[in-house]
Design an enzyme around this catalytic site. Structure first.
Site: not given
Length: 319
Positions: A157-158
């Site tokens: 995820d970011r």
């Protein structure tokens, strides 16, 4: 001479021209047909014996080239024991190289393992075509005159930091994806509560939350998801967990920890407080895998980044 002769000469010439035009594309190491392999079409050899994915085969078929023993070949040409096969295809990545910081922990001619910082996307999107790990990796390749594409095997995820395993060629990515059960992925997480028992397995299915394109939830019609956890240290209403994934569902760790009442600190999407940290306290800390070519075991470790170290220090000081 009969017309069929000229047709064959023309087709051969076109294959040679195409092969020369693709010289600046991606070329894989040669495949050698083993002495025990029966004569079969090159397509069947590449798919069944060499393990090329259907996606890669289609790319080679539609815009690449095949050479058998230095002779341009068609997809139905037969190969025999001892033949040497070379395949190539255009390197037409849509990702723009960008000069961004890149921390490399491991590299050979097949693999690249890098550290992704929190806040960075792994792959460009239509809304964010730049500033991603993909842009940084392709810039690194371009500075070394490498004709590789961007083929990440795991995606973070970011706002999750840590290790990202990247294959330099799509066939290597395909091999790794076919053997994900042999890749151990360990994470360090800081949660807003202490799980009971202190070690265990979370085995509940995860699916998309209705009405959201981002959020996931535990739901009976979801995909199987298995997360193993163990408490490493406890603080006042918080703890440090060691986590191993047996499956790789979107937001799996975040959803599972929230489900057992221990959301990640900084993960407000799944109930975690952002008072002490503005991103989820999750770090991909270790990868263990057999090398797809040499078969030797690789163990890569990434230490906790400064923000998570500072968070632990703050939590420990309040005991």
């Amino acid at each position: 001479m009969p017309p069929v002769f000229f047709k064959r000469i023309f087709l051969l010439a076109m294959r040679i021209i195409e092969y020369n035009q693709l010289a600046q594309g991606v070329t894989m190491p040669d495949f050698k047909v083993s002495s025990t392999c029966p004569a079969l079409p090159v397509k069947d050899f590449l798919r069944r014996q060499a393990g090329l994915s259907l996606t890669l085969w289609r790319k080679i078929k539609n815009s690449g080239s095949i050479v058998i023993n230095t002779r341009p070949a068609a997809i139905n040409d037969l190969v025999y024991p001892g033949d040497i096969i070379t395949v190539s295809w255009p390197n037409n990545s849509s990702i723009t190289p960008e000069n961004l910081p890149l921390t490399i922990l491991y590299e050979d001619e097949w693999l690249l393992v890098v550290e992704k910082s929190a806040g960075m996307l792994v792959h460009p999107t239509s809304g964010q075509p730049s500033g991603t790990l993909g842009n940084a990796v392709l810039h690194y390749y371009s500075t070394h005159n490498y004709l590789y594409g961007f083929h990440p095997v795991n995606r973070l995820d970011r706002n999750t930091s840590g290790l990202v395993l990247i294959a330099k060629r799509p066939d290597i990515q395909h091999v790794l994806n076919q053997n994900l059960q042999h890749i151990t992925k360990q994470y360090l997480a800081i949660t807003a509560a202490v799980p009971k028992p202190p070690q265990g397995v979370i085995n509940v299915p995860i699916g998309r939350k209705p009405g959201s394109i981002i959020e996931r939830e535990v739901r009976p019609d979801g995909q199987q998801a298995i997360t193993r956890y163990s408490v490493l240290a406890t603080f006042s209403n918080a703890c440090l967990l060691d986590i191993t994934l047996e499956t790789g569902r979107t937001h799996q760790i975040r959803v599972h920890l929230s489900y057992i009442g221990c959301p990640l600190l900084g993960d407000d999407l799944y109930g975690g407080s952002i008072t002490l940290l503005s991103r989820q306290a999750l770090h991909a800390a270790k990868l263990i895998l057999p090398h797809p070519i040499t078969k030797q075991q690789l163990t890569l470790v990434s230490p906790l980044p400064a923000d998570l170290n500072n968070l632990i220090t703050n939590l420990a000081s309040n005991l």
